[in-house]
Scaffold this motif. Sequence first.
Motif, PDB file in Angstrom:
ATOM      1  N   PHE A 115       0.846  -1.181   0.000  1.00  0.00           N
ATOM      2  CA  PHE A 115       0.000   0.000   0.000  1.00  0.00           C
ATOM      3  C   PHE A 115       0.889   1.242   0.000  1.00  0.00           C
ATOM      4  O   PHE A 115       2.092   1.160   0.237  1.00  0.00           O
ATOM      5  N   GLY A 116       0.285   2.388  -0.245  1.00  0.00           N
ATOM      6  CA  GLY A 116       1.022   3.642  -0.182  1.00  0.00           C
ATOM      7  C   GLY A 116       1.096   4.162   1.240  1.00  0.00           C
ATOM      8  O   GLY A 116       0.972   3.412   2.209  1.00  0.00           O
ATOM      9  N   GLY A 117       1.269   5.462   1.362  1.00  0.00           N
ATOM     10  CA  GLY A 117       1.457   6.062   2.673  1.00  0.00           C
ATOM     11  C   GLY A 117       0.187   6.375   3.420  1.00  0.00           C
ATOM     12  O   GLY A 117       0.231   6.866   4.548  1.00  0.00           O
ATOM     13  N   SER A 118      -0.976   6.077   2.806  1.00  0.00           N
ATOM     14  CA  SER A 118      -2.253   6.372   3.457  1.00  0.00           C
ATOM     15  C   SER A 118      -3.259   5.291   3.102  1.00  0.00           C
ATOM     16  O   SER A 118      -3.482   5.004   1.923  1.00  0.00           O
ATOM     17  N   ILE A 119      -3.867   4.680   4.111  1.00  0.00           N
ATOM     18  CA  ILE A 119      -4.866   3.638   3.882  1.00  0.00           C
ATOM     19  C   ILE A 119      -6.126   3.936   4.694  1.00  0.00           C
ATOM     20  O   ILE A 119      -6.054   4.497   5.785  1.00  0.00           O
ATOM     21  N   ALA A 120      -7.253   3.578   4.131  1.00  0.00           N
ATOM     22  CA  ALA A 120      -8.516   3.636   4.866  1.00  0.00           C
ATOM     23  C   ALA A 120      -8.713   2.304   5.573  1.00  0.00           C
ATOM     24  O   ALA A 120      -8.455   1.241   4.985  1.00  0.00           O
ATOM     25  N   VAL A 121      -9.167   2.353   6.819  1.00  0.00           N
ATOM     26  CA  VAL A 121      -9.300   1.134   7.636  1.00  0.00           C
ATOM     27  C   VAL A 121     -10.637   1.147   8.358  1.00  0.00           C
ATOM     28  O   VAL A 121     -11.081   2.179   8.870  1.00  0.00           O
ATOM     29  N   ASP A 122     -11.281  -0.017   8.403  1.00  0.00           N
ATOM     30  CA  ASP A 122     -12.485  -0.201   9.209  1.00  0.00           C
ATOM     31  C   ASP A 122     -12.461  -1.616   9.761  1.00  0.00           C
ATOM     32  O   ASP A 122     -11.679  -2.474   9.295  1.00  0.00           O
ATOM     33  N   LYS A 144      -3.384   5.829   8.901  1.00  0.00           N
ATOM     34  CA  LYS A 144      -4.626   5.061   8.872  1.00  0.00           C
ATOM     35  C   LYS A 144      -5.832   6.004   8.979  1.00  0.00           C
ATOM     36  O   LYS A 144      -5.999   6.678   9.987  1.00  0.00           O
ATOM     37  N   LEU A 145      -6.644   6.060   7.919  1.00  0.00           N
ATOM     38  CA  LEU A 145      -7.871   6.857   7.936  1.00  0.00           C
ATOM     39  C   LEU A 145      -9.013   5.996   8.441  1.00  0.00           C
ATOM     40  O   LEU A 145      -9.245   4.896   7.924  1.00  0.00           O
ATOM     41  N   MET A 146      -9.752   6.486   9.432  1.00  0.00           N
ATOM     42  CA  MET A 146     -10.855   5.732  10.021  1.00  0.00           C
ATOM     43  C   MET A 146     -12.028   6.653  10.297  1.00  0.00           C
ATOM     44  O   MET A 146     -11.871   7.880  10.344  1.00  0.00           O
ATOM     45  N   HIS A 147     -13.184   6.046  10.505  1.00  0.00           N
ATOM     46  CA  HIS A 147     -14.341   6.805  10.963  1.00  0.00           C
ATOM     47  C   HIS A 147     -14.743   6.230  12.316  1.00  0.00           C
ATOM     48  O   HIS A 147     -15.026   5.036  12.428  1.00  0.00           O
ATOM     49  N   PHE A 148     -14.758   7.066  13.344  1.00  0.00           N
ATOM     50  CA  PHE A 148     -14.852   6.659  14.748  1.00  0.00           C
ATOM     51  C   PHE A 148     -13.669   5.759  15.089  1.00  0.00           C
ATOM     52  O   PHE A 148     -13.809   4.604  15.478  1.00  0.00           O
ATOM     53  N   PRO A 157       0.245   6.262  12.784  1.00  0.00           N
ATOM     54  CA  PRO A 157      -0.617   7.425  13.028  1.00  0.00           C
ATOM     55  C   PRO A 157      -2.026   7.200  12.500  1.00  0.00           C
ATOM     56  O   PRO A 157      -2.251   6.390  11.601  1.00  0.00           O
ATOM     57  N   VAL A 158      -2.972   7.939  13.079  1.00  0.00           N
ATOM     58  CA  VAL A 158      -4.388   7.751  12.786  1.00  0.00           C
ATOM     59  C   VAL A 158      -5.043   9.095  12.469  1.00  0.00           C
ATOM     60  O   VAL A 158      -4.681  10.117  13.054  1.00  0.00           O
ATOM     61  N   ILE A 159      -6.006   9.071  11.561  1.00  0.00           N
ATOM     62  CA  ILE A 159      -6.874  10.224  11.295  1.00  0.00           C
ATOM     63  C   ILE A 159      -8.303   9.736  11.398  1.00  0.00           C
ATOM     64  O   ILE A 159      -8.635   8.646  10.919  1.00  0.00           O
ATOM     65  N   CYS A 160      -9.162  10.522  12.040  1.00  0.00           N
ATOM     66  CA  CYS A 160     -10.557  10.135  12.242  1.00  0.00           C
ATOM     67  C   CYS A 160     -11.480  11.156  11.587  1.00  0.00           C
ATOM     68  O   CYS A 160     -11.502  12.326  11.974  1.00  0.00           O
ATOM     69  N   THR A 161     -12.263  10.701  10.609  1.00  0.00           N
ATOM     70  CA  THR A 161     -13.174  11.613   9.915  1.00  0.00           C
ATOM     71  C   THR A 161     -14.346  12.028  10.800  1.00  0.00           C
ATOM     72  O   THR A 161     -14.912  13.102  10.599  1.00  0.00           O
ATOM     73  N   LYS A 162     -14.694  11.212  11.778  1.00  0.00           N
ATOM     74  CA  LYS A 162     -15.788  11.597  12.672  1.00  0.00           C
ATOM     75  C   LYS A 162     -15.372  12.767  13.563  1.00  0.00           C
ATOM     76  O   LYS A 162     -16.143  13.710  13.776  1.00  0.00           O
ATOM     77  N   ILE A 163     -14.154  12.722  14.085  1.00  0.00           N
ATOM     78  CA  ILE A 163     -13.640  13.838  14.879  1.00  0.00           C
ATOM     79  C   ILE A 163     -13.583  15.097  14.021  1.00  0.00           C
ATOM     80  O   ILE A 163     -13.974  16.191  14.464  1.00  0.00           O
ATOM     81  N   ALA A 164     -13.111  14.956  12.789  1.00  0.00           N
ATOM     82  CA  ALA A 164     -13.042  16.111  11.892  1.00  0.00           C
ATOM     83  C   ALA A 164     -14.415  16.719  11.683  1.00  0.00           C
ATOM     84  O   ALA A 164     -14.585  17.944  11.742  1.00  0.00           O
ATOM     85  N   SER A 165     -15.404  15.884  11.455  1.00  0.00           N
ATOM     86  CA  SER A 165     -16.760  16.377  11.237  1.00  0.00           C
ATOM     87  C   SER A 165     -17.288  17.108  12.464  1.00  0.00           C
ATOM     88  O   SER A 165     -17.887  18.183  12.357  1.00  0.00           O
TER      89      SER A 165
END
Length: 210
Positions: free
Chosen positions: A22-29, A79-83, A101-109
């Motif tokens: 994978f590249g440097g950014s993946i979506a994970v659930d 790792k991009l995640m929601h919640f 590292p992690v990014i959360c789209t729910k927190i962003a929203s």
Amino acid sequence: MSAATSASILLHRGDLPDNVTFGGSIAVDTEAMGLNPHRDRLCLVQISAGDGQAHLVQILPGTASPNLARLMSDPSVTKLMHFARFDVALLQHTLGITVAPVICTKIASKLVRTFTDRHGLAQLCRELLGVDLSKQQQTSDWGAPELTPEQQAYAASDVLHLHALWAKLEALLHREGRRELAQACYDFLPARARLDLLGYEEPDIFAHRA
């Protein structure tokens, strides 16, 4: 637009194959038997590089998943995640790693869309991307030995659009001057997950109560 349109779904049993990169950014659930990581086992991990392809890793009880563990703990892969709070706790508990590292789209929203209390993934995809996600399989049996095509399509849909969603939300964070604040929240998520696993959801150690 359907969430599964032209998507490629690859199902792996037990672990990611050695040759998957994978590249440097993946979506994970994740999908589990329930919402208690101490009681309810992790059943499935969904991963997408944002390229229209989803890898579904079916977790087998009693079997290690070293390739998956390395990817989830790789500091060079975001790792991009929601919640993310739940997914990070479940992955850390199951795999014995720190997910970062992690990014959360729910927190962003929640930081930028303060005009609404609708921060679910389906609502965000509909409002920001014009994509309709079906939630019919959300409460199906994810511990079944064989996952149905409907389950696989549902699981894949939760990661196929996270890169596009994050791009929209990150632009809003910059617009509102809250990108740095969001990053501070994301950096804290692995520790927040450890607190949850130790039972510190209640009492909340940050609350002002005796």
